[in-house]
Design an enzyme around this catalytic site. Structure first.
Site, PDB file in Angstrom:
ATOM      1  CD  GLU A   1      -1.872  -2.371   1.159  1.00  0.00           C
ATOM      2  OE1 GLU A   1      -0.767  -2.715   1.642  1.00  0.00           O
ATOM      3  OE2 GLU A   1      -2.715  -3.207   0.767  1.00  0.00           O
TER       4      GLU A   1
ATOM      5  CG  HIS B   1     -11.793  -6.596   4.414  1.00  0.00           C
ATOM      6  ND1 HIS B   1     -10.914  -7.201   5.282  1.00  0.00           N
ATOM      7  CD2 HIS B   1     -11.493  -7.097   3.191  1.00  0.00           C
ATOM      8  CE1 HIS B   1     -10.143  -8.042   4.612  1.00  0.00           C
ATOM      9  NE2 HIS B   1     -10.467  -7.990   3.341  1.00  0.00           N
TER      10      HIS B   1
END
Lengths: 325, 359
Positions: free
Chosen positions: A60, A129
């Site tokens: 990321e 999530h």
């Protein structure tokens, strides 16, 4: 006019912008062959090729950090963080790097990147999530934070975000990706960043909300009309820039305010909105501001998330509390 | 089985500690080039020493000295083209000066002025990075853009040994090799990350060998040998321009002073160690060579030092004589256009300034 889901509208926005501007590239995990885990980037690799759409290594910080370098050297990257809870791994590159390039260089460099990320609950995901983390980024000067709640807004806001000169965090409510269809013009159009939308006009109470909770709030407001309660619903759409004028105009009219968001309550953006209202419209208020938000725990497990999220029961109760004053 | 202890460790060196070297290799460098390299290193040393003194006198803010690392910085920067991109950390002052940053600009920065944040137009130097290793990813993205646009610039990420422990370094190396972009990772291994020595920072024998795991070339070079650094960097730059992808260079060197003016290196380094490295001073070995060739005299040395000292004084005075900027300006650098709430804050500050009668 085609009836599109939000995910289709997002896909169309990227495709049309990529056709318009060859500097735009798309990068992220699984955005290429797979077309994104939610199909947001479906067909882009096929149409634009491997020089425009990149399946990146699984990293990321790498995705956002390289996007910064790409942007300062003339490209317009659209980066995807697969789920917003994973953005913690890129916190420095987003909040301390991308957000501050303009400031750090006293205006010499800008950082026109869009970071798209699915977020929000109610879809039974594994841990990390579903987290709603918008307040972290609205608190990072230099970033813009945009949160659409329907297909039409998603397309117009995403096109604005792509054309914007500043880094934009574009947060897409997972639950709404395919929740409903809506007429979306085929041609590209923009919705200015920083303009709230009045979802429903009303006189008795103002409900301020954004992202995944907007359709639920709108539905409840409709139902309440039968009980003689006329609620005004405003979808903020952007937290940074924030449409303070729209908020104040509604508060002056109704005198009662409820704020609904999914993120945890303490330090959430609802607190900022409430503080702004108390600074600027205290004497228009007939009741204390009510906040309905996620509880101050980590996002819970699927078996209990319906009770954790701002749900119909909690929202209706909140309105009743407001009207008792 | 892969045994790191059996990995051969070779170091690139052209000029040794006493100014001697393989004549054939030395012959590749013109007298003019050697003089230029020496003058630039000497200039950097004088500037560094002056800045350190000025910090002690309270004339500039916190400063990270680089003395001892002149060969690594000047040697690498000399191998770059003017339009190449550099991504420096806070210790790369000599690199930035060599790449064209005006000294006066640097004084604005170390005096904590807003004007010090803005590199002059056309200079491809990214703003000073404070977060360790964050710039390695920016360099990769920048190089990636050059490749996508079909342009021939290379991007160079400058960092220290401590940065190789950060996640961003590893992500940057990985992205760079996967996309085969024209980026050079230039590590100045100066042996310490503030007070933590190399052996506590990483267990690998060299930093250069880390390149293997990512699928790129790695080179270990004597970072106090300006000739070797230049030659190594030149090869890396040419390879990158030819499309052969990234390279990791480890320049083995030593920071003679503190990490910054805020720490005391005698707390974590023995004086014997520092003295041992002083004998490897990058300026000394090149000066010996120049003198042996009859290219350099004490008089020239003194004249150069005096000239640079004058240059520093002039740049400092020009910086303090210019307008220092105001709090009002900070609001203009956050977004391309200030959002309502930010614009209101700017107006509030302007009203306050007007009331008190100061700009």
């Amino acid at each position: 006019m085609a009836e599109l889901t939000m995910i289709e509208a997002i896909n169309e926005a990227m495709r049309q912008e990529m056709e318009r501007d060859s500097r735009i590239i798309v990068l992220g995990e699984d955005v290429g062959e797979n077309g994104g885990v939610f199909r947001a980037t479906d067909g882009l690799l096929e149409q634009f090729g491997e020089g425009r759409v990149f399946d990146t290594p699984l990293a990321e910080s790498g995705i956002i950090g390289t996007s910064i370098g790409l942007a300062i050297n003339g490209m317009r990257p659209i980066a995807e963080i697969q789920f917003l809870g994973f953005v913690y791994q890129a916190m420095d590159q987003l909040a301390a790097q991308a957000a501050r390039i303009r400031f750090r260089s006293a205006g010499r460099f800008s950082c026109p990147i869009v970071v798209r990320s699915p977020y929000g609950g109610g879809v039974r995901t594994p841990e990390l999530h579903s987290d709603a983390l918008e307040a972290l980024f609205a608190h990072s000067p230099g970033l813009k934070v945009v949160m659409p709640s329907n297909p039409y807004d998603a397309k117009g806001l995403l096109i604005s975000a792509i054309r914007d000169e500043d880094p934009v965090l574009f947060l897409e409510p997972m639950k709404l990706y395919r929740a409903f269809r809506m007429e979306v013009p085929e041609e590209p159009y923009t919705i200015p960043l920083g303009q709230a939308r009045v979802v429903k006009e009303g006189e008795d109470v103002t409900i301020l909300t954004w992202g995944p909770t907007v359709p639920l709030v709108a539905k409840l407001a409709d139902e309440m009309r039968t009980k003689g309660i006329d609620a005004e619903v405003i979808d903020l759409r952007c937290l940074q820039p924030l449409d303070i004028d729209a908020i104040l105009a509604s508060v002056e009219k109704t005198g009662r305010v409820m704020i609904v968001h999914e993120a945890v309550k303490t330090g959430g953006f609802g607190a900022e909105v409430a503080a702004l209202i108390s600074e600027r419209a205290l004497f228009a208020l007939s009741a204390p501001i009510v906040r309905i938000a996620g509880y101050d725990t980590p996002y819970p497990v699927p078996s209990v998330e319906d009770d954790w999220l701002p749900n119909a029961e909690r929202i209706v109760e909140g309105i009743e509390t407001l009207l008792r004053y | 089985m892969f045994d790191p202890d059996k990995l051969p460790v070779e170091i690139v060196r052209i000029l040794d500690e006493n100014g001697n070297g393989d004549e054939e290799k030395l012959a590749a460098f013109s007298d003019e080039w050697l003089l230029r390299a020496y003058r630039e290193m000497r200039r950097a040393r004088v500037i560094d020493e002056r800045l350190l003194r000025m910090q002690r006198q309270g004339r500039i803010g916190t400063y990270a000295p680089f003395s001892g690392q002149e060969a690594a910085q000047i040697g690498s920067a000399l191998a770059l083209r003017k339009d190449d991109w550099i991504f420096p950390s806070y210790r790369e002052v000599a690199v930035c000066l060599m790449h064209g940053m005006p000294l006066e600009q640097f004084f604005h920065y170390v005096q904590g002025r807003l004007s010090g944040k803005r590199m002059p137009e056309g200079l491809n130097i990214f703003p000073t990075q404070i977060i360790i290793a964050a710039q390695t990813l920016h360099a990769v993205g920048c190089a990636w853009a050059s490749k996508l646009k079909g342009e021939s610039q290379v991007s160079v990420a400058y960092f220290g040994d401590g940065a190789t422990s950060e996640g961003d370094f590893h992500e940057a190396m990985n992205f760079a090799a996967v996309y085969n972009v024209p980026v050079i990772f230039f590590c100045q291994n100066n042996q310490y990350a503030i007070s933590v020595p190399y052996r506590k920072q990483t267990a690998s024998r060299t930093i250069a060998q880390k390149a293997l795991a990512y699928g790129m070339k790695g080179v270990l070079v004597d970072g106090n040998d300006v000739l070797a650094v230049y030659e190594t960097m030149k090869q890396a730059v040419e390879a990158a321009r030819r499309g052969e992808g990234p390279m990791l260079i480890e320049a083995l060197t030593y920071r003679l002073g503190p990490h910054t003016t805020a720490d005391d290196p005698t707390k974590y380094r023995r004086p014997e160690e520092v003295e041992a490295w002083r004998t490897k001073d990058p300026l000394y070995r090149l000066r010996v060579l120049l003198k042996r060739r009859g290219l350099w005299t004490e008089a020239q040395e003194e004249a150069l030092v005096a000239q640079v000292n004058d240059e520093v004084t002039a740049a400092y005075e020009a910086a303090i004589a210019s307008k220092s900027g105001s709090i009002v300006d900070v609001f203009d650098y956050v977004y391309s256009e200030a959002p309502t709430l930010l614009a209101e804050q700017k107006e509030e500050v302007m009203r306050r300034k007007q009331r008190s009668g100061v700009r």
